[in-house]
Design a protein around this motif. Structure first.
Motif, PDB file in Angstrom:
ATOM      1  N   VAL A 142      56.184 -14.812  43.590  1.00  0.00           N
ATOM      2  CA  VAL A 142      56.284 -13.433  43.123  1.00  0.00           C
ATOM      3  C   VAL A 142      54.902 -12.941  42.712  1.00  0.00           C
ATOM      4  O   VAL A 142      54.448 -11.894  43.150  1.00  0.00           O
ATOM      5  CB  VAL A 142      57.274 -13.322  41.941  1.00  0.00           C
ATOM      6  N   LEU A 143      54.215 -13.721  41.882  1.00  0.00           N
ATOM      7  CA  LEU A 143      52.921 -13.316  41.344  1.00  0.00           C
ATOM      8  C   LEU A 143      51.886 -14.411  41.619  1.00  0.00           C
ATOM      9  O   LEU A 143      52.102 -15.568  41.257  1.00  0.00           O
ATOM     10  CB  LEU A 143      53.027 -13.061  39.841  1.00  0.00           C
ATOM     11  N   THR A 144      50.795 -14.040  42.243  1.00  0.00           N
ATOM     12  CA  THR A 144      49.750 -15.016  42.554  1.00  0.00           C
ATOM     13  C   THR A 144      48.431 -14.681  41.877  1.00  0.00           C
ATOM     14  O   THR A 144      47.547 -15.520  41.810  1.00  0.00           O
ATOM     15  CB  THR A 144      49.519 -15.103  44.074  1.00  0.00           C
ATOM     16  N   ASP A 145      48.301 -13.491  41.381  1.00  0.00           N
ATOM     17  CA  ASP A 145      47.054 -13.052  40.756  1.00  0.00           C
ATOM     18  C   ASP A 145      47.297 -12.836  39.263  1.00  0.00           C
ATOM     19  O   ASP A 145      47.426 -11.705  38.799  1.00  0.00           O
ATOM     20  CB  ASP A 145      46.557 -11.764  41.422  1.00  0.00           C
ATOM     21  N   VAL A 146      47.381 -13.939  38.532  1.00  0.00           N
ATOM     22  CA  VAL A 146      47.670 -13.885  37.103  1.00  0.00           C
ATOM     23  C   VAL A 146      46.460 -14.433  36.357  1.00  0.00           C
ATOM     24  O   VAL A 146      45.943 -15.488  36.716  1.00  0.00           O
ATOM     25  CB  VAL A 146      48.935 -14.712  36.778  1.00  0.00           C
ATOM     26  N   PRO A 147      45.991 -13.734  35.336  1.00  0.00           N
ATOM     27  CA  PRO A 147      44.815 -14.209  34.608  1.00  0.00           C
ATOM     28  C   PRO A 147      45.083 -15.524  33.877  1.00  0.00           C
ATOM     29  O   PRO A 147      46.234 -15.863  33.598  1.00  0.00           O
ATOM     30  CB  PRO A 147      44.526 -13.080  33.620  1.00  0.00           C
TER      31      PRO A 147
END
Length: 181
Positions: A142-147
């Protein structure tokens, strides 16, 4: 003092879930799919994603306990609660909240493979391949660019559950001075 910074809103997460379910549905077509959520972090993820499938899918949970050994053995994984659904000949999609080392998922894949499913894949709410210690990839994420930082909200958070019910995915920031931001 720590504060919460929203990195993905509930609406952004929902849009990504819809896109991922469309991709999964396209890949599996009419094949029978079982969603297996690794507790506790996937509770929200599993609930939301399962409602987006048409036709419906089968659901189950696994509770996997992971501890870090004091010696050089690394992570020790034990299966506390095993799925009760027979996966033989069926397609299994393991849902994970944050896929980092891959050790837990690798263990679960090995365990479920003994039942001879038609296929086993992993879908992650958050995929962090840079932290992988085993050769494993999320088929769907779902999310690949998470800080970097401690994630909280949308089912994620400390073991005592504080802030896990937040609809957004946030990161905890420690001691940031708003005047310097």
């Amino acid at each position: 003092m720590s504060t919460l910074r929203v990195v993905y809103t509930a609406d952004q997460i929902h849009r990504r879930l819809e896109e991922m379910v469309a991709e999964i549905s396209s890949d599996y077509g009419e094949k029978e799919l079982i969603l297996v959520g690794i507790l506790k972090g996937t509770a929200f993820f599993l609930a939301d994603i399962s409602r987006l499938f048409d036709p419906s899918v089968a659901l189950d949970f696994e509770f996997v306990d992971v501890t870090t050994a004091a010696d050089d053995r690394g992570e020790v994984v034990s299966l506390t609660f095993a799925t009760r659904i027979n996966v033989e000949g069926r397609h299994v999609l393991i849902l994970k909240d944050v896929l980092h080392s891959g050790v837990t998922e690798n263990y679960l894949i090995t365990h479920l493979s003994q039942q001879k499913p038609a296929s086993i894949e992993v879908a992650a709410l958050v995929d962090k391949p840079q932290l992988r210690s085993v050769n494993l990839s999320a088929r769907y994420a779902v999310l690949t660019d998470v800080p970097e930082g401690y994630l909280i909200g949308y089912g994620l958070g400390p073991s005592h559950g504080q802030h896990t019910n937040l609809p957004d995915l946030c990161v905890i920031t420690e001691g940031e001075d708003s005047a310097s931001a």
